[in-house]
Design an enzyme around this catalytic site. Structure first.
Site, mmCIF file in Angstrom:
data_model
loop_
_atom_site.group_PDB
_atom_site.id
_atom_site.type_symbol
_atom_site.label_atom_id
_atom_site.label_comp_id
_atom_site.label_asym_id
_atom_site.label_seq_id
_atom_site.Cartn_x
_atom_site.Cartn_y
_atom_site.Cartn_z
ATOM 1 N N GLY A 1 26.432 81.717 -75.228
ATOM 2 C CA GLY A 1 26.456 82.601 -76.398
ATOM 3 C C GLY A 1 25.070 82.922 -76.914
ATOM 4 O O GLY A 1 24.814 82.851 -78.122
ATOM 5 N N ASN B 1 26.327 76.328 -77.218
ATOM 6 C CA ASN B 1 26.134 76.993 -78.514
ATOM 7 C C ASN B 1 27.272 77.943 -78.871
ATOM 8 O O ASN B 1 27.572 78.135 -80.052
ATOM 9 C CB ASN B 1 24.802 77.752 -78.456
ATOM 10 N N ALA C 1 38.145 71.149 -87.283
ATOM 11 C CA ALA C 1 38.702 70.161 -86.346
ATOM 12 C C ALA C 1 38.001 70.273 -84.994
ATOM 13 O O ALA C 1 37.676 69.263 -84.360
ATOM 14 C CB ALA C 1 40.202 70.375 -86.188
ATOM 15 N N SER D 1 28.743 71.221 -86.300
ATOM 16 C CA SER D 1 28.610 71.833 -87.639
ATOM 17 C C SER D 1 28.813 70.732 -88.661
ATOM 18 O O SER D 1 29.543 69.760 -88.393
ATOM 19 C CB SER D 1 29.691 72.904 -87.832
ATOM 20 N N ASP E 1 33.123 83.974 -69.968
ATOM 21 C CA ASP E 1 33.932 83.524 -71.101
ATOM 22 C C ASP E 1 34.061 82.009 -70.957
ATOM 23 O O ASP E 1 34.713 81.523 -70.025
ATOM 24 C CB ASP E 1 35.304 84.208 -71.044
ATOM 25 N N TYR F 1 38.536 75.403 -87.017
ATOM 26 C CA TYR F 1 37.104 75.342 -86.669
ATOM 27 C C TYR F 1 36.559 73.947 -87.005
ATOM 28 O O TYR F 1 35.879 73.322 -86.181
ATOM 29 C CB TYR F 1 36.362 76.414 -87.470
ATOM 30 N N SER G 1 23.245 85.875 -76.689
ATOM 31 C CA SER G 1 22.823 87.270 -76.888
ATOM 32 C C SER G 1 22.455 87.540 -78.342
ATOM 33 O O SER G 1 21.874 88.578 -78.662
ATOM 34 C CB SER G 1 23.937 88.232 -76.450
ATOM 35 N N ARG G 2 22.794 86.604 -79.245
ATOM 36 C CA ARG G 2 22.448 86.791 -80.667
ATOM 37 C C ARG G 2 22.428 85.429 -81.383
ATOM 38 O O ARG G 2 22.752 84.403 -80.789
ATOM 39 C CB ARG G 2 23.454 87.722 -81.337
HETATM 40 P P1 NAD Z 1 27.156 84.066 -83.695
HETATM 41 O O1 NAD Z 1 28.546 84.539 -83.953
HETATM 42 O O2 NAD Z 1 26.022 84.966 -83.994
HETATM 43 O O3 NAD Z 1 26.995 83.546 -82.200
HETATM 44 C C1 NAD Z 1 28.043 82.999 -81.463
HETATM 45 C C2 NAD Z 1 27.890 83.488 -80.035
HETATM 46 O O4 NAD Z 1 28.919 82.872 -79.227
HETATM 47 C C3 NAD Z 1 28.070 85.005 -79.912
HETATM 48 O O5 NAD Z 1 27.037 85.520 -79.121
HETATM 49 C C4 NAD Z 1 29.415 85.138 -79.212
HETATM 50 O O6 NAD Z 1 29.531 86.291 -78.401
HETATM 51 C C5 NAD Z 1 29.426 83.870 -78.363
HETATM 52 N N1 NAD Z 1 30.776 83.543 -77.909
HETATM 53 C C6 NAD Z 1 31.901 83.463 -78.645
HETATM 54 N N2 NAD Z 1 32.952 83.199 -77.845
HETATM 55 C C7 NAD Z 1 32.467 83.077 -76.586
HETATM 56 C C8 NAD Z 1 33.051 82.815 -75.328
HETATM 57 N N3 NAD Z 1 34.371 82.609 -75.203
HETATM 58 N N4 NAD Z 1 32.271 82.781 -74.230
HETATM 59 C C9 NAD Z 1 30.922 82.995 -74.333
HETATM 60 N N5 NAD Z 1 30.313 83.259 -75.504
HETATM 61 C C10 NAD Z 1 31.081 83.298 -76.612
HETATM 62 O O7 NAD Z 1 27.030 82.735 -84.577
HETATM 63 P P2 NAD Z 1 25.896 81.619 -84.683
HETATM 64 O O8 NAD Z 1 25.793 81.313 -86.116
HETATM 65 O O9 NAD Z 1 24.681 81.952 -83.923
HETATM 66 O O10 NAD Z 1 26.685 80.386 -84.000
HETATM 67 C C11 NAD Z 1 26.177 79.628 -82.929
HETATM 68 C C12 NAD Z 1 26.818 78.231 -82.992
HETATM 69 O O11 NAD Z 1 26.421 77.590 -84.200
HETATM 70 C C13 NAD Z 1 28.339 78.265 -83.013
HETATM 71 O O12 NAD Z 1 28.849 77.197 -82.233
HETATM 72 C C14 NAD Z 1 28.669 78.023 -84.473
HETATM 73 O O13 NAD Z 1 29.942 77.447 -84.643
HETATM 74 C C15 NAD Z 1 27.557 77.077 -84.856
HETATM 75 N N6 NAD Z 1 27.301 76.990 -86.296
HETATM 76 C C16 NAD Z 1 26.974 78.109 -87.007
HETATM 77 C C17 NAD Z 1 26.768 78.000 -88.380
HETATM 78 C C18 NAD Z 1 26.420 79.189 -89.245
HETATM 79 O O14 NAD Z 1 26.425 79.046 -90.479
HETATM 80 N N7 NAD Z 1 26.107 80.329 -88.682
HETATM 81 C C19 NAD Z 1 26.883 76.746 -89.005
HETATM 82 C C20 NAD Z 1 27.206 75.639 -88.240
HETATM 83 C C21 NAD Z 1 27.414 75.765 -86.879
#
Ligand code: NAD
Length: 246
Positions: free
Chosen positions: A12, A90, A158, A142, A63, A156, A14-15
């Site tokens: 994941g 991630n 859990a 998280s 995926d 989420y 790309s962003r």
């Molecule tokens: P984000 O939504 O920007 O990034 C998540 C990435 O995962 C996206 O690029 C999405 O396309 C990819 N993704 C989702 N399903 C997928 C799949 N089946 N196969 C491949 N890629 C997939 O969010 P983020 O904040 O950068 O989150 C990154 C990680 O950090 C996640 O695990 C999220 O749960 C965790 N997190 C985020 C926060 C927050 O506040 N943003 C807090 C705690 C934990």
């Protein structure tokens, strides 16, 4: 450079946190597999940025809730770079929906991506790491899996509690060759939170000791620490990066 010639897969990426981690790893000399689900353009733009930094990268569509696609991603990484040193699990999803309105399908999808995807990527990447006798795995959990619960994201929360437990089991199973740790972010300023109501964001920000959400770069720095030699004696640990929260 802390990761010279290390091969890293970041799911994941790309962003968000994944992208920031990919760019930081590249600056430290790593060659990066930029995994994406559907954002091809964004993934290739991360690859371009990495090449501009002076390192190497490829984008792989996969995926992570599908075992056969993970196997192909691992094989393509080996075919391209010859080994895997680092895996950052991630990729993650969240459905913010009240507890009793959430469907079984949404629960299953959340667990399939966040928890079972983390297990499967770790399983197939660690097989390759063991061939070299070393490796590092970081699971992004998280604080929702520890103590900042929310009924809208019960599935989420859990899944992330599961990721924390899985981290400890993997650390024991894969020792002493592979170190497995987890970074547990609190609120981070990424697209995952872009639709949160403004007043909710203000309420949550007030509870954070440092009075702001983290940047994705700040989370990336903690991930870099755990995969670098600076963390040579750390495994099975959960690093909270939440700016303090009450
Ligand atoms: P984000 O939504 O920007 O990034 C998540 C990435 O995962 C996206 O690029 C999405 O396309 C990819 N993704 C989702 N399903 C997928 C799949 N089946 N196969 C491949 N890629 C997939 O969010 P983020 O904040 O950068 O989150 C990154 C990680 O950090 C996640 O695990 C999220 O749960 C965790 N997190 C985020 C926060 C927050 O506040 N943003 C807090 C705690 C934990």
């Amino acid at each position: 450079m802390k990761l010279k010639n290390k091969i890293a897969i970041i799911t994941g990426s790309s962003r968000g946190i994944g992208k920031s981690t990919a760019l930081l790893f590249a600056k430290e000399g790593a060659k990066v597999v930029v995994n994406y689900l559907s954002s091809e353009k964004e993934a290739f733009s991360v690859v371009d940025e990495i090449k501009k930094i002076g390192s190497e990268a490829i984008a792989i569509k996969c995926d992570i809730s599908k075992e056969n696609e993970i196997k192909k991603m691992i094989q393509k990484t080996i075919d391209t770079f010859g080994k895997i040193d680092i895996l950052v699990n991630n990729a993650g999803i969240v459905f913010d929906i009240p507890l009793f309105e959430k469907t079984v399908e949404q629960w299953k999808q959340t667990l399939d991506v966040n928890l079972i995807g983390t297990f499967l990527c770790s399983k197939y990447a660690s097989e390759q790491m063991l061939k070299n006798g070393s490796g590092k795995i970081i699971n992004i959990s998280s604080t929702n899996g520890i103590n900042s619960l929310s009924p809208e994201s019960a599935d989420y929360d859990a899944s992330k509690a599961g990721v924390i437990n899985l981290t400890k089991n993997l650390a024991k199973e894969l020792a002493p060759n592979i170190q497995v740790n987890s970074v547990a972010p609190g609120w981070v300023d990424t697209d995952m939170n872009k639709d949160l109501p403004k007043d909710f964001v203000e309420e949550e920000t007030a509870k954070i000791f440092l009075k702001r959400f983290a940047t994705p770069e700040e989370i990336a720095k903690s991930i870099l620490f755990l995969v670098s030699d600076d963390a040579s004696y750390i495994t099975g640990s959960i690093l909270k990066v939440d700016g303090g929260y009450d």
